[in-house]
Design a protein around this motif. Structure first.
Motif, PDB file in Angstrom:
ATOM      1  N   PRO A 183       0.810  -1.225   0.000  1.00 41.96           N
ATOM      2  CA  PRO A 183       0.000   0.000   0.000  1.00 41.96           C
ATOM      3  C   PRO A 183       0.842   1.274   0.000  1.00 41.96           C
ATOM      4  O   PRO A 183       1.970   1.311   0.504  1.00 41.96           O
ATOM      5  N   VAL A 184       0.280   2.320  -0.579  1.00 35.68           N
ATOM      6  CA  VAL A 184       0.847   3.663  -0.509  1.00 35.68           C
ATOM      7  C   VAL A 184      -0.004   4.445   0.486  1.00 35.68           C
ATOM      8  O   VAL A 184      -1.219   4.598   0.293  1.00 35.68           O
ATOM      9  N   VAL A 185       0.621   4.924   1.560  1.00 34.57           N
ATOM     10  CA  VAL A 185      -0.097   5.605   2.630  1.00 34.57           C
ATOM     11  C   VAL A 185       0.166   7.106   2.530  1.00 34.57           C
ATOM     12  O   VAL A 185       1.315   7.543   2.401  1.00 34.57           O
ATOM     13  N   ASP A 186      -0.895   7.886   2.604  1.00 33.16           N
ATOM     14  CA  ASP A 186      -0.824   9.350   2.461  1.00 33.16           C
ATOM     15  C   ASP A 186      -0.473   9.998   3.802  1.00 33.16           C
ATOM     16  O   ASP A 186      -1.253   9.949   4.756  1.00 33.16           O
ATOM     17  N   HIS A 187       0.725  10.572   3.867  1.00 30.58           N
ATOM     18  CA  HIS A 187       1.147  11.352   5.035  1.00 30.58           C
ATOM     19  C   HIS A 187       1.441  12.792   4.622  1.00 30.58           C
ATOM     20  O   HIS A 187       2.247  13.479   5.257  1.00 30.58           O
ATOM     21  N   LEU A 188       0.783  13.253   3.556  1.00 29.94           N
ATOM     22  CA  LEU A 188       1.058  14.604   3.056  1.00 29.94           C
ATOM     23  C   LEU A 188       0.696  15.669   4.082  1.00 29.94           C
ATOM     24  O   LEU A 188       1.446  16.646   4.265  1.00 29.94           O
ATOM     25  N   ALA A 189      -0.417  15.518   4.741  1.00 31.36           N
ATOM     26  CA  ALA A 189      -0.854  16.537   5.686  1.00 31.36           C
ATOM     27  C   ALA A 189       0.089  16.641   6.887  1.00 31.36           C
ATOM     28  O   ALA A 189       0.385  17.741   7.353  1.00 31.36           O
TER      29      ALA A 189
ATOM     30  N   ASP B 144       3.430  15.014   7.259  1.00 30.84           N
ATOM     31  CA  ASP B 144       4.871  15.057   7.004  1.00 30.84           C
ATOM     32  C   ASP B 144       5.225  15.495   5.583  1.00 30.84           C
ATOM     33  O   ASP B 144       6.406  15.584   5.242  1.00 30.84           O
ATOM     34  N   GLY B 145       4.232  15.699   4.737  1.00 33.97           N
ATOM     35  CA  GLY B 145       4.516  16.129   3.375  1.00 33.97           C
ATOM     36  C   GLY B 145       5.049  15.028   2.480  1.00 33.97           C
ATOM     37  O   GLY B 145       5.705  15.317   1.472  1.00 33.97           O
ATOM     38  N   VAL B 146       4.779  13.760   2.820  1.00 31.17           N
ATOM     39  CA  VAL B 146       5.297  12.643   2.026  1.00 31.17           C
ATOM     40  C   VAL B 146       4.216  11.583   1.840  1.00 31.17           C
ATOM     41  O   VAL B 146       3.232  11.525   2.590  1.00 31.17           O
ATOM     42  N   LEU B 147       4.419  10.749   0.809  1.00 29.87           N
ATOM     43  CA  LEU B 147       3.678   9.509   0.633  1.00 29.87           C
ATOM     44  C   LEU B 147       4.619   8.369   0.990  1.00 29.87           C
ATOM     45  O   LEU B 147       5.805   8.406   0.625  1.00 29.87           O
ATOM     46  N   VAL B 148       4.137   7.360   1.699  1.00 29.02           N
ATOM     47  CA  VAL B 148       4.990   6.260   2.154  1.00 29.02           C
ATOM     48  C   VAL B 148       4.514   4.968   1.498  1.00 29.02           C
ATOM     49  O   VAL B 148       3.346   4.578   1.625  1.00 29.02           O
ATOM     50  N   TRP B 149       5.432   4.318   0.800  1.00 26.53           N
ATOM     51  CA  TRP B 149       5.149   3.043   0.137  1.00 26.53           C
ATOM     52  C   TRP B 149       5.627   1.926   1.054  1.00 26.53           C
ATOM     53  O   TRP B 149       6.818   1.859   1.405  1.00 26.53           O
ATOM     54  N   HIS B 150       4.724   1.042   1.450  1.00 25.90           N
ATOM     55  CA  HIS B 150       5.035  -0.028   2.394  1.00 25.90           C
ATOM     56  C   HIS B 150       5.263  -1.334   1.626  1.00 25.90           C
ATOM     57  O   HIS B 150       4.348  -1.848   0.972  1.00 25.90           O
TER      58      HIS B 150
ATOM     59  N   LEU C 113       9.786  -2.635   4.549  1.00 31.14           N
ATOM     60  CA  LEU C 113      10.536  -1.539   3.947  1.00 31.14           C
ATOM     61  C   LEU C 113       9.569  -0.400   3.664  1.00 31.14           C
ATOM     62  O   LEU C 113       8.589  -0.571   2.935  1.00 31.14           O
ATOM     63  N   ARG C 114       9.856   0.759   4.225  1.00 27.65           N
ATOM     64  CA  ARG C 114       8.985   1.920   4.051  1.00 27.65           C
ATOM     65  C   ARG C 114       9.762   3.003   3.312  1.00 27.65           C
ATOM     66  O   ARG C 114      10.750   3.543   3.833  1.00 27.65           O
ATOM     67  N   ILE C 115       9.306   3.295   2.100  1.00 29.45           N
ATOM     68  CA  ILE C 115       9.995   4.246   1.236  1.00 29.45           C
ATOM     69  C   ILE C 115       9.177   5.535   1.186  1.00 29.45           C
ATOM     70  O   ILE C 115       7.987   5.516   0.867  1.00 29.45           O
ATOM     71  N   ARG C 116       9.822   6.648   1.498  1.00 31.18           N
ATOM     72  CA  ARG C 116       9.147   7.942   1.539  1.00 31.18           C
ATOM     73  C   ARG C 116       9.345   8.682   0.215  1.00 31.18           C
ATOM     74  O   ARG C 116      10.469   8.757  -0.302  1.00 31.18           O
TER      75      ARG C 116
END
Length: 385
Positions: free
Chosen positions: A304-310, A312-318, A370-373
């Motif tokens: 999944p791609v998790v939205d953390h834009l609000a 941390d300003g990033v999208l995190v791919w798990h 592995l979490r890629i920002r």
């Protein structure tokens, strides 16, 4: 159609488990086909019948098939020589006769993949049990359709077919024939065939089962196979602990197996299959193994791609990668693809559409994941009015 892919280290009894799995499903009234790529008839020996290039009926609901790689390779080569005859004549090359053709390395794997596709398209069976090669070859086999399709698209991209009308002119200018339309047609046909195989292997109805004998060697193989599968977004549906010895056997062997079983049970759905004291042969022995039934589980793992834009300003791919070691991980961004390396295994994966408009901002390995920002690229990310 449900597909069960069974593999394990050489000598682990994977063919026996595949045969027992197929026989149990057929006994429950499920139309089952068991498929093997072994050159020797190990499958037939286990089932108590001869198997070969023609599907063989074992019981009313069970069919066994061992495709002939040599015949398939000869047919493919004959078709290629027919289509490329003018190029061969230009080069002064002589045609190969079918009698002098022997399969190249990898022909068995390609034959098995084609058989998997044919069985899926035929819709004659409700269950396909595939006796894959030993673990390392099986892992390469599972990645083969995706890799070959990628190579084809790089070497013969579809957009080049738009220049078909220019090839005769270019041929006259160069003094030699340019690649004919059949080359691109062949590439398109291969891409379609490989896509069909890839769809079967990636379907949620397809599961992977690992077979291993409890012990240090089996534990190492299971750990390695699980990481390789995770890199492909898969996990074992079940771990078959084969040849588990009874308590009255030598204490050292019993203790070694119990230690491995306890370790496996922390991470896998473990099914212990007893050691019969002899090599299983025939329906009675296979029934005594009590392998797990066909169930409704899946081997597919979501990335999944998790939205953390609000926040941390990033999208995190798990990317779940159980067993991965941080020092053995490597990431390379190449255009719209990401090259992920974990130990000896590597995969090139396309980025989800949202991440293609981002830049890599960092990565971390946490609890086997592995979490890629990714940070949005201002030049590519849609602006809010």
């Amino acid at each position: 159609m449900r597909t069960i892919l069974i593999t394990g280290p050489g000598g682990s009894g994977r063919t026996t488990v595949a045969a027992a799995t197929a026989l149990r499903a057929a006994g429950n009234g499920i139309r089952t086909l068991v498929l093997s790529a072994d050159r020797t008839d190990t499958l037939g020996t286990t089932l108590g019948a001869t198997t070969g290039p023609t599907p063989t009926r074992i019981t009313p609901h069970l069919t066994a098939w061992r495709p002939d790689a040599t015949a398939g390779f000869r047919d493919d080569l004959a078709r290629f020589q027919d289509r490329a005859s003018h190029v061969l004549n230009l080069l002064g090359a002589s045609r190969l006769d079918p009698e002098e053709v022997t399969p190249l390395p990898g022909a068995e794997e390609l034959t098995l993949l084609r058989a998997v596709r044919d069985v899926a398209l035929s819709e004659r069976h409700e269950l396909l049990v595939v006796d894959l090669p030993p673990t390392q070859q099986a892992l390469a086999l599972l990645s083969l359709p995706e890799e070959l399709r990628r190579y084809l698209r790089r070497l013969l991209p579809a957009e080049r077919q738009a220049a078909a009308g220019l090839r005769p002119v270019l041929g006259r200018l160069a003094g030699v024939p340019m690649p004919s339309e059949w080359l691109y047609e062949t590439a398109a046909r291969w891409d379609t065939e490989l896509g069909a195989v890839e769809a079967v292997l990636a379907d949620r109805e397809a599961v992977v089962r690992l077979v291993a004998e409890p012990g240090p060697a089996g534990t190492d193989d299971v750990r390695s196979a699980s990481l390789a599968l995770a890199l492909r977004g898969l996990r074992p549906d079940a771990l078959i602990a084969n040849r588990v010895v009874p308590e009255e056997w030598p204490a050292g062997l019993v203790a070694q197996q119990r230690k491995a079983l306890e370790e496996w049970q922390e991470s896998y759905d473990v099914h212990a299959v007893p050691h019969l004291g002899h090599d299983p042969r025939g329906a009675d022995d296979l029934t005594a193994l009590a392998v797990p039934e066909v169930n409704d589980t899946t081997s597919t793992v979501e990335w999944p791609v998790v939205d953390h834009l609000a926040e941390d300003g990033v999208l995190v791919w798990h990317l779940p990668l159980p067993g991965a070691i941080r020092d053995e991980l490597d990431l390379i961004r190449r255009g719209d693809e990401l090259v992920v390396s974990a130990g000896q295994f590597r995969r090139i994966v396309p980025l989800p559409s949202a991440l293609r408009r981002c830049t890599v901002a960092g990565a971390a390995l946490r609890e086997g994941e592995l979490r890629i920002r990714f940070a949005p690229d201002p030049d590519l990310w849609p602006r809010t009015p």
